[in-house]
Design an enzyme around this catalytic site. Structure first.
Site, mmCIF file in Angstrom:
data_model
loop_
_atom_site.group_PDB
_atom_site.id
_atom_site.type_symbol
_atom_site.label_atom_id
_atom_site.label_comp_id
_atom_site.label_asym_id
_atom_site.label_seq_id
_atom_site.Cartn_x
_atom_site.Cartn_y
_atom_site.Cartn_z
ATOM 1 N N GLY B 13 0.679 -1.252 0.161
ATOM 2 C CA GLY B 13 -0.030 -0.127 0.004
ATOM 3 C C GLY B 13 0.979 1.459 -0.001
ATOM 4 O O GLY B 13 2.142 1.113 -0.124
ATOM 5 N N ASP B 34 0.455 -8.899 2.101
ATOM 6 C CA ASP B 34 -0.679 -7.929 1.843
ATOM 7 C C ASP B 34 -1.942 -8.988 0.648
ATOM 8 O O ASP B 34 -1.334 -9.831 0.091
ATOM 9 C CB ASP B 34 -0.007 -6.970 0.676
ATOM 10 C CG ASP B 34 -0.866 -5.724 0.603
ATOM 11 O OD1 ASP B 34 -0.479 -4.740 0.751
ATOM 12 O OD2 ASP B 34 -1.948 -5.796 0.181
ATOM 13 N N SER B 126 -4.049 6.175 13.605
ATOM 14 C CA SER B 126 -4.311 7.428 12.591
ATOM 15 C C SER B 126 -4.830 8.586 13.633
ATOM 16 O O SER B 126 -5.344 8.218 14.712
ATOM 17 C CB SER B 126 -5.587 7.123 11.684
ATOM 18 O OG SER B 126 -6.300 8.268 11.368
ATOM 19 N N THR B 128 -7.236 10.259 13.057
ATOM 20 C CA THR B 128 -8.924 10.271 13.270
ATOM 21 C C THR B 128 -9.236 9.626 14.516
ATOM 22 O O THR B 128 -10.408 9.916 14.979
ATOM 23 C CB THR B 128 -9.370 9.294 12.082
ATOM 24 O OG1 THR B 128 -8.966 8.105 12.285
ATOM 25 C CG2 THR B 128 -9.133 9.706 10.678
ATOM 26 N N TYR B 154 -13.925 4.004 10.737
ATOM 27 C CA TYR B 154 -12.700 3.885 10.278
ATOM 28 C C TYR B 154 -11.883 4.052 11.549
ATOM 29 O O TYR B 154 -10.792 3.219 12.127
ATOM 30 C CB TYR B 154 -12.252 4.618 9.055
ATOM 31 C CG TYR B 154 -10.749 4.523 8.822
ATOM 32 C CD1 TYR B 154 -10.101 3.351 8.375
ATOM 33 C CD2 TYR B 154 -9.819 5.670 9.218
ATOM 34 C CE1 TYR B 154 -8.747 3.733 8.115
ATOM 35 C CE2 TYR B 154 -8.520 5.588 8.846
ATOM 36 C CZ TYR B 154 -8.091 4.681 8.314
ATOM 37 O OH TYR B 154 -6.594 4.547 8.113
ATOM 38 N N LYS B 158 -9.494 1.703 14.424
ATOM 39 C CA LYS B 158 -8.130 2.234 14.566
ATOM 40 C C LYS B 158 -8.025 2.258 16.223
ATOM 41 O O LYS B 158 -7.072 1.847 16.963
ATOM 42 C CB LYS B 158 -7.690 3.530 13.853
ATOM 43 C CG LYS B 158 -7.406 3.440 12.514
ATOM 44 C CD LYS B 158 -6.382 2.600 12.130
ATOM 45 C CE LYS B 158 -6.080 2.323 10.560
ATOM 46 N NZ LYS B 158 -4.910 1.386 10.078
#
Lengths: 368, 368
Positions: B13, B34, B126, B128, B154, B158
């Site tokens: 990624g 992955d 993150s 977030t 999301y 996390k």
């Protein structure tokens, strides 16, 4: 003809077995799945004795999606799930196992429900999701809008599952809306309960913890039956009326009825996700509980005051107004009644489900 | 002889591929797993071109414990994991899949690590997880002790994985202590990063999102290459210097180096669990980014201001002091440099990894 058919995960456990009984009494058919990891199949015999009919039972681990699928396929009448199955002791020692079983198992359950168009879930959450509500001014007694902040792994698994159910139910409702499909709407009830206690008034059904119990009343019960020398009281220097910590004790029969009312609400009102506290709104200190239970037993019970336990909080008392109003549910049985019923249970069944109850208790049930 | 061997999940990624490159450059051996669900194997060819050696690669889904076990068994030299693998788009539409893959996959990974005595994990968290830090006075720029409160699925995945890693690392350390075993201690780094952007200065490696990108700079890149008519700016009525929202943009090359430094810290200091913000500490508005990227491209880029998006917040700027001090890491590349590198990448590779880069770029690498 049954009112409906409900899958109960963890239905042989303490609260699960009482909820099964409440649902059978209300005319539901019940299918139980339980791993029997921390419970006994004997609970089902007792349920049958009291309800006059027997729930279906499958020994299934909640993380086993294939086995869940088979149960749903075999019982297409299932329209709702009440989800108790979870690990509940030693979370600080084996947290990964907790996350795997409690969170992973709930995800597996929701996936299996989706495949079988079962769209109502009542989830056995816990007041532990609030953590220490005394951090906040005006949050005692605790309302549902109190910020979530669990202080241990067990509480974190409950809070995570609340999030998973909330996000999933909301997404499914939104997605269906987008696709122009009005039904079936997903619904979820998050039941945050405080300190369940007590036993069935018949004296043949109650909590049957494996190993050392870790709640106050079962421990007191063991002191009363001579299986334990004394009760340890963790701290008498809290700023409460007698220095010991305050909890909201709720009779398990009231609690089971709360599950029934939440289920009825989901099925009739289709509300989406709702969280409800199930508690009495009245707090009792540790010393008050010792006194009430000693009164029932008829003698003083030995205890020793030791230091506070890290993570323990002063006060966990529910504000049950929302459940009182929306579910038209409130506790009817007092803490003293819970002590009476607990004593009838432990004095007649000191080995829990590992022994037959006294014949006179069984005879009284058959006569009734 | 390698400095160490590291398993990188999600290593093909965007951030995973740059971190792989940084580790190879620092003398580590790298094994990538992955699923290729949202990335391309071509990234590995580019890594090899730039690093002069090739990481091992296995196409493995992070939820597949058996496949993970096989990779660990095949590479007993692995001593640490950097964990990127996760779903990252559409979380509001398919939340259950997010919880299953992101949270369930992380539990599977930790279990597999345990079986193979791999006890260091650097986790791709993150910013977030902070949600709207502007709720709190004095929390902009955001320090690590800012209360966690993600506002979407999301972010919740996390935050949950942070909790799982924290509880598990702490329990494993405590359990080992009880058993009198000093080593190996578990360690975990929770890296909360802000807005990764930019590309490799060579112009042959960068972000290659499948479908519609949802970050500002990749969208601007598509406007510049003519693949998109205009950029939508969500709100110019924020209380910022020009009315648009403020974010902390961090060059992916700096970010990858942050992972390397966190890994080195875990391996040398054995600190248990630590959370670090990876950001520049400097916030840029949407209009400032548009201007900087337009300068690089050499012409104005079309945009249209529309209403704010629900859930968007005014300011997400990192306080990176802790990482600056403890990891001796700070950003070295500016937002303007990220714009330059992004333009070199998208203008030379408008189809991302689905086309060969221009021969002159490849020739320049071989010469270097």
């Amino acid at each position: 003809m049954a009112v409906g058919t409900v899958l109960i995960t963890g239905g042989t456990g303490y609260i699960g077995s009482f909820t099964t009984l409440a649902l059978l009494d209300a005319g539901y058919d019940v299918v139980i799945v339980d791993s029997l990891y921390n419970s006994s199949k004997v609970a089902i015999d007792r349920i049958e004795l009291l309800a006059g009919r027997r729930p279906d039972f499958y020994q299934v681990d909640i993380t086993d999606e294939k086995a869940l699928d088979e149960v749903f396929a075999k019982h297409p009448a299932i329209d709702s799930v009440i989800h108790f199955a979870a690990l509940k002791a030693k979370s600080s020692i084996i947290p990964l196992e907790y996350y795997r079983v409690n969170v992973g198992g709930s995800i597996a359950l929701l996936q299996s429900m989706t495949r079988h168009n079962v769209t109502n879930i009542v989830f056995s959450s816990s007041a532990t999701v609030y953590g220490d509500a005394t951090r906040f001014p005006d949050m005692i007694p605790i309302p549902e809008h109190c910020p979530i902040g669990p202080t241990n792994t067990y509480g974190r698994t409950k809070s995570m599952i609340e999030d998973v159910i909330t996000d999933y139910v909301n997404a499914q409702r939104t997605n269906l809306e987008k696709e122009g499909k009005p039904f079936q709407q997903w619904n979820g009830a998050l039941l945050r309960y405080f300190n369940p206690c007590g036993a069935h008034p018949s004296g043949i059904m109650g909590e049957d913890p494996q190993g050392v119990p870790f709640n106050l009343l079962p421990l007191l019960g063991q002191v009363a039956t001579g299986q334990r020398e004394k009760l340890l009281v963790f701290g008498e220097d809290y700023p409460s009326r007698d220095g010991t910590a305050i909890r909201d004790y709720i009779h398990v029969v009231d609690l089971a009825r709360g599950h029934l009312e939440a289920l009825n609400y989901l099925r009739s009102k289709q509300p989406g996700v709702k969280a409800w506290n199930l508690g009495s709104g009245r707090g009792s200190t540790v010393f008050e509980i010792i006194k009430a239970f000693s009164n029932v037993v008829g003698r003083d019970l030995k205890y020793e005051v030791v230091a506070r336990r890290p993570g323990d909080v002063l006060d966990l008392t529910a504000n049950p107004k929302l459940a009182n109003e929306e579910l038209q549910w409130k506790t009817e049985l007092t803490m003293e009644k819970a002590c009476e019923d607990l004593w009838r249970w432990v004095s007649n069944n000191p080995q829990g489900y590992r022994q037959e109850p006294p014949a006179e208790l069984l005879a009284a049930i058959k006569k009734a």
